[in-house]
Enzyme design. Structure first.
Site, short mmCIF file in Angstrom:
data_model
loop_
_atom_site.label_atom_id
_atom_site.label_comp_id
_atom_site.label_asym_id
_atom_site.label_seq_id
_atom_site.Cartn_x
_atom_site.Cartn_y
_atom_site.Cartn_z
N TYR A 99 31.30 -47.71 -10.45
CA TYR A 99 30.60 -46.81 -10.61
C TYR A 99 31.48 -46.51 -12.33
O TYR A 99 32.61 -45.87 -11.47
CB TYR A 99 29.99 -46.04 -10.35
CG TYR A 99 29.94 -44.35 -11.33
CD1 TYR A 99 28.30 -44.55 -12.17
CD2 TYR A 99 30.33 -43.03 -12.06
CE1 TYR A 99 28.29 -43.48 -13.22
CE2 TYR A 99 30.06 -42.86 -11.92
CZ TYR A 99 28.96 -42.31 -12.93
OH TYR A 99 28.49 -41.72 -13.74
N ASP A 170 30.04 -45.19 -1.70
CA ASP A 170 29.01 -45.07 -2.21
C ASP A 170 28.45 -46.04 -2.06
O ASP A 170 27.94 -46.46 -1.83
CB ASP A 170 30.23 -45.44 -3.47
CG ASP A 170 29.39 -44.47 -4.45
OD1 ASP A 170 28.15 -44.31 -4.02
OD2 ASP A 170 29.95 -44.73 -5.98
N LYS A 195 21.13 -39.20 -8.25
CA LYS A 195 20.48 -40.56 -8.13
C LYS A 195 18.54 -40.40 -7.49
O LYS A 195 17.99 -39.39 -7.18
CB LYS A 195 20.84 -41.75 -8.00
CG LYS A 195 22.19 -41.63 -8.68
CD LYS A 195 22.48 -41.15 -10.63
CE LYS A 195 23.23 -40.99 -10.98
NZ LYS A 195 24.89 -41.84 -11.23
#
Ligand SMILES: *Cc1c(COP(=O)(O)O)cnc(C)c1O
Length: 370
Positions: A99, A170, A195
């Site tokens: 990310y 993650d 999310k």
């Protein structure tokens, strides 16, 4: 209890005064002390703890099968708190596909504080070569953003154990419905609750779950309370509410994403599709073993190149051109243009967060524009 039941009950507390079935939002910043100076409710001050935050932390800890959870104001703050628990000068092994917001945080905010190597975690035999005297942590993101690379958590956990390193995963893309990193050997799980956990694109949040309440975790709780980057009671309420439908939403996200991936793979205008559920994915076997759901995220490259990719995201009607992911609405994004010039993402790549609209409508929207 199974995931559907945990999601609904572990983050909810009946209100004893009103008998409200849905836990109320407690906005009070402070809580009355007892005559003896104690804290009879267990609450003192809302930066330290709050009933809505406690419920949110409780449900996320249970979903990941961990000992405890710290909730944060954003996913990036959750990540930052993990890195802040390390001694200055520590070395962290990170994924080469990661990310970009957290990669930039490591590169710029932790510049001169944390020593980094960005490594292709799919090459399991290469990882150990990067371990050195000051290595303290391996950070894993699987599936990765935006290439949906799969890292073998079990195999990396063996390396982490051998060298006494913290293994952090993650789990934002997979969610606890699709992957249980602690059961596979990870020490900590990080989430952007912005999310899929919240699932409705109306709150920013983050969380870290620990397998054990060890000394590292004590540091983490201190950082949360003293650093103070905590989510508001309303944000906690929203994420807790979103989580109640997590399993059912994830089934829909996976169904739509899988069907769209197959549709795109068969389309002559598409060069390549990245989705861990496709047999053509280079780590399909690992994904099938490690994941209990392939999730709602996919990426694809358009044969006609960057301009065609940009034109597609501009012209679709049901998909919205926007960043982020995990909401009920489908999003398309030309990823290179948000990651910036140091991005290694192919310029003809589009990332899709596949929502819960009707599949035929989604396919028709792409079909008209491809
Ligand atoms: C969005 C995201 C983050 C950062 O979370 P924020 O809530 O935006 O701060 C971290 N990791 C992954 C995989 C993400 O998708």
């Amino acid at each position: 209890m199974k995931i559907e039941t945990i999601s609904i009950h572990a983050g909810n507390k009946l209100d004893e005064d009103s008998r409200a079935v849905t836990q109320p939002i407690v906005l009070s910043s402070t809580f009355e002390r007892g005559k003896d100076g104690g804290y009879p409710s267990g609450y003192m001050y809302s930066r330290i703890d709050n009933p809505n935050r406690k419920s949110l932390e409780n449900v996320i800890a249970k979903l990941e099968n961990g000992a405890d959870c710290c909730a944060f104001a954003t996913g990036n703050t959750a990540g930052m708190s993990v890195f802040q628990c390390l001694e200055p000068g520590s070395h962290v092994i990170c994924p080469d596909d990661m990310y970009h917001g957290l990669r930039n945080q490591l590169k710029f905010v932790f510049k001169g504080i944390i020593d980094l190597d960005f490594v292709d975690l799919t090459q399991i035999d290469e990882i150990e070569k990067y371990v050195k005297g000051n290595t303290r942590m391996i950070w894993v993101e699987t599936p990765s953003n935006p290439l949906l690379k799969i890292a073998d958590i079990t195999a990396i956990a063996v390396i982490a154990k051998k060298h006494n390193l913290k293994l952090v995963v993650d789990n934002t893309f997979a969610t606890p419905y699709g992957q249980q990193p602690l059961a596979l050997g990870a020490d900590l799980v990080m989430h952007s609750t912005t999310k899929f956990l919240n699932g409705h694109s109306d709150v920013c949040g983050g969380a870290v779950v620990s397998k054990e309440k060890d000394a590292f975790w004590e540091k983490m709780r201190n950082l949360q309370v003293l650093g103070g980057a905590v989510p508001s009671p309303f944000d906690c309420y929203l994420v807790t509410r979103g989580i109640k439908t997590l399993a059912y939403r994830m089934r829909g996200h996976e169904y739509n994403a899988f069907e769209l991936a197959k549709y795109l793979e068969a389309h002559p205008a598409i060069e390549r599709v990245f989705y861990p559920g496709l047999k053509s994915h280079p780590q399909f076997d690992l994904a099938s073993k490690q994941m209990t759901s392939f999730g709602g995220m996919l990426s694809f490259c358009v044969k006609a190149g960057e301009e065609a990719a940009r034109s597609l995201v501009n012209n679709v009607k049901i998909f919205t051109q926007a960043t982020s992911l995990g909401g009920v609405e489908s999003l398309l994004e030309h990823r290179y243009s948000i990651e910036g010039p140091d991005s290694k993402t192919p310029k003809n790549l589009i990332r899709a967060s596949v929502g819960l609209e009707n599949l035929e409508d989604l396919i028709a929207d792409l079909d008209k524009n491809l």
